[in-house]
Design a protein around this motif. Structure first.
Motif, short mmCIF file in Angstrom:
data_model
loop_
_atom_site.label_atom_id
_atom_site.label_comp_id
_atom_site.label_asym_id
_atom_site.label_seq_id
_atom_site.Cartn_x
_atom_site.Cartn_y
_atom_site.Cartn_z
N UNK A 1 1.23 18.81 -81.53
CA UNK A 1 1.21 17.54 -81.75
C UNK A 1 0.28 16.70 -80.81
N UNK A 2 -0.76 16.02 -81.64
CA UNK A 2 -1.94 15.41 -80.74
C UNK A 2 -1.49 14.01 -80.53
N UNK A 3 -2.23 13.21 -79.48
CA UNK A 3 -1.91 11.81 -79.50
C UNK A 3 -0.33 11.53 -79.02
N UNK A 4 0.16 12.46 -78.28
CA UNK A 4 1.37 12.29 -77.56
C UNK A 4 1.39 12.28 -76.36
N UNK A 5 1.26 11.27 -75.61
CA UNK A 5 1.13 11.05 -74.06
C UNK A 5 2.55 11.21 -73.65
N UNK A 6 2.92 12.12 -72.81
CA UNK A 6 4.49 12.24 -72.27
C UNK A 6 4.59 11.09 -71.16
N UNK A 7 5.62 10.26 -71.29
CA UNK A 7 5.52 9.31 -70.06
C UNK A 7 6.96 9.32 -69.28
N UNK A 8 7.81 10.75 -69.56
CA UNK A 8 8.84 11.09 -68.74
C UNK A 8 9.94 11.76 -69.54
N UNK A 9 11.16 11.88 -68.92
CA UNK A 9 12.10 12.48 -69.83
C UNK A 9 13.41 12.41 -69.09
N UNK B 1 -2.28 16.41 -62.48
CA UNK B 1 -1.91 15.23 -62.46
C UNK B 1 -0.61 14.92 -63.52
N UNK B 2 0.18 16.13 -63.46
CA UNK B 2 1.23 16.32 -64.53
C UNK B 2 2.36 15.31 -63.99
N UNK B 3 2.60 14.58 -65.56
CA UNK B 3 3.72 13.58 -65.65
C UNK B 3 5.03 14.12 -65.28
N UNK B 4 5.19 15.67 -66.11
CA UNK B 4 6.55 16.04 -65.82
C UNK B 4 6.80 16.63 -64.35
N UNK B 5 5.72 17.05 -63.64
CA UNK B 5 5.96 17.47 -62.18
C UNK B 5 6.50 16.24 -61.39
N UNK B 6 5.57 15.30 -61.63
CA UNK B 6 5.89 13.84 -60.94
C UNK B 6 7.35 13.34 -61.14
N UNK B 7 7.74 13.41 -62.47
CA UNK B 7 9.08 12.94 -62.92
C UNK B 7 10.30 13.90 -62.22
N UNK B 8 9.62 15.19 -62.15
CA UNK B 8 10.67 16.25 -61.74
C UNK B 8 10.58 16.32 -60.07
N UNK B 9 9.51 16.13 -59.54
CA UNK B 9 9.41 16.32 -58.05
C UNK B 9 9.22 15.13 -57.27
N UNK B 10 8.10 14.36 -57.85
CA UNK B 10 7.37 13.10 -57.27
C UNK B 10 6.73 13.51 -56.00
N UNK B 11 5.92 14.13 -55.67
CA UNK B 11 5.38 14.79 -54.78
C UNK B 11 3.90 14.02 -54.61
N UNK B 12 3.68 12.77 -55.03
CA UNK B 12 2.45 12.13 -54.48
C UNK B 12 1.08 12.53 -55.13
N UNK B 13 0.13 12.28 -54.50
CA UNK B 13 -1.19 12.23 -54.93
C UNK B 13 -1.81 13.85 -54.54
#
Length: 408
Positions: A140-148, A177-189
């Motif tokens: 599925x293209x054009x599906x930008x994940x913004x969270x879960x 720059x994973x959105x999934x990782x940022x939502x899961x762990x939130x470990x910065x830049x």
């Protein structure tokens, strides 16, 4: 799940239990597609969601080493031959000076000892080969994940286009720059490694490389890789030491910067850059992240660059990702609970990828070091392995079982 007679099933398939039905994968890069292929063979409904609107020709050339190819072959028998036919089987690695003259040539036949030869291929072409192994309707293209959000029963994934899907398992394969990782762990830049990169693939009639060659040009605080990637396409990757991240204002400025940096290089090398359309040159800082002790929370886990982003200095980004894809599928085939499958996946993968991440970061610095003695010492202390022992450890990573297709 498959209901064929036991004698037609592999050991892996016999162990497989329907722990989950639906898997959502964020990211249709190399890792996302590889793990989708592997999990579909266990009979799961696997859907891949990609933020890009199309699969356009992007990326540079990359090297596929024996460990990555061994695991790809286990995920999809026969795919490695397709990759070899689409890319370049490396027979010789050549060291060149900045005038483009070959200083040293080394045969690359030692890789065969580990199962497959070193193969260079265009990233985009490899993506296409992997995508062709999946039904088009599963990507599925054009599906930008913004969270879960997740609970003990499922994961709900949200997209920028307003859509929402539910799955039993979510795998973040969406890069450094994973959105999934940022939502899961939130470990910065990410961590910048004081190295800037410019890279591309172009169709170019050139005499810099012979067929079957991989080239390396060593400059002063800079260097260039030259890769044959098949069908008369060549990939050049230029890297330069830079204490600070310096992003050009536009594509023309990025190209001009590279040409300025290599102004005293030989004509054959400068001509290669001059012939490259500016819009096709990707400019990026080389970054990684420090290794994690866990990639998983509940029904969500990470894979590839989302889990263990690393410098490309030893060429293990994609190759270790293919290991992840196979191992994750294997863990789901053997466990009776999701928690056990994901815990086993982490136990199998994190210690290995930690070593590779750390070695890759030191490897990036070694490109620019005037004296490699201290870096070589750090590398050996880090893993208790010499460079030769480390290479043998990386390439000799073995499969536990075969992963063969299950008929739906």
């Amino acid at each position: 799940m498959n209901t064929s007679p036991t004698h037609n099933r592999t050991e892996l398939e016999q162990l497989s239990k329907p722990l989950i039905k639906k898997v959502a994968i964020i990211g249709a890069g190399l890792g996302g597609l590889a793990v989708a292929i592997a999990l579909r063979k266990l009979g799961y409904d696997v859907q891949v969601y990609e933020k890009a609107q199309d699969f356009r020709p992007i990326g540079a050339g990359l090297g596929l080493f024996p460990n990555g190819l061994n695991f790809l072959d286990a995920i999809s028998p026969g795919i490695v031959e397709t990759i070899k036919n689409s890319g370049c089987v490396v027979k010789t690695s050549v060291l060149k000076n900045i005038q483009g003259e070959t200083i040293r040539a080394n045969p690359a036949n030692s890789y065969h000892n580990y199962g497959h030869p070193l193969t260079t291929v265009w990233w985009w072409r490899l993506q296409q080969i992997l995508a062709s192994q999946l039904p088009a309707e599963n990507i599925h293209l054009n599906h930008r994940c913004i969270g879960f959000k997740q609970d003990e029963h499922s994961v709900n994934i949200f997209f920028e286009n307003g859509k929402q899907v539910s799955a039993d398992l979510l795998i973040g394969c969406d890069g450094i720059n994973s959105v999934v990782r940022d939502t899961l762990i939130g470990n910065g830049q990410p961590r910048y490694l004081q190295s800037m990169s410019w890279r591309t693939v172009i169709k170019y009639n050139q005499e810099i490389l012979n067929p079957g060659e991989l080239g390396f040009v060593k400059g002063n605080k800079d260097f260039m890789f030259l890769l044959n990637v098949g069908e008369d396409y060549i990939s050049w990757v230029y890297r330069r030491f830079s204490p600070d991240i310096m992003i050009s204002k536009n594509a023309e400025d990025a190209k001009s910067l590279v040409l300025s940096n290599i102004a005293d290089w030989g004509e054959s090398l400068r001509s290669l850059v001059e012939a490259t359309p500016a819009a096709q040159i990707a400019e990026n800082p080389i970054c990684d992240r420090l290794p994690l002790n866990s990639w998983t929370r509940g029904r969500v886990t990470l894979l590839g660059d989302a889990a263990h982003p690393m410098s490309p200095s030893i060429g293990q980004g994609a190759n270790s990702t293919f290991e992840d894809a196979y191992e994750l599928a294997l863990c789901f085939s053997q466990a009776s609970r999701i928690e056990d499958a994901l815990a086993n996946y982490e136990q199998r993968r994190i210690p290995r990828t930690k070593l590779i991440q750390n070695r890759s970061a030191l490897g990036e610095m070694s490109y620019y070091a005037t004296d490699r003695t201290e870096i070589d010492k750090q590398m050996q202390e880090q893993s208790n392995m010499t460079s030769e022992e480390f290479q043998n450890w990386v390439f000799n990573y073995k499969l536990d079982q075969s992963l063969n297709p299950v008929n739906p």
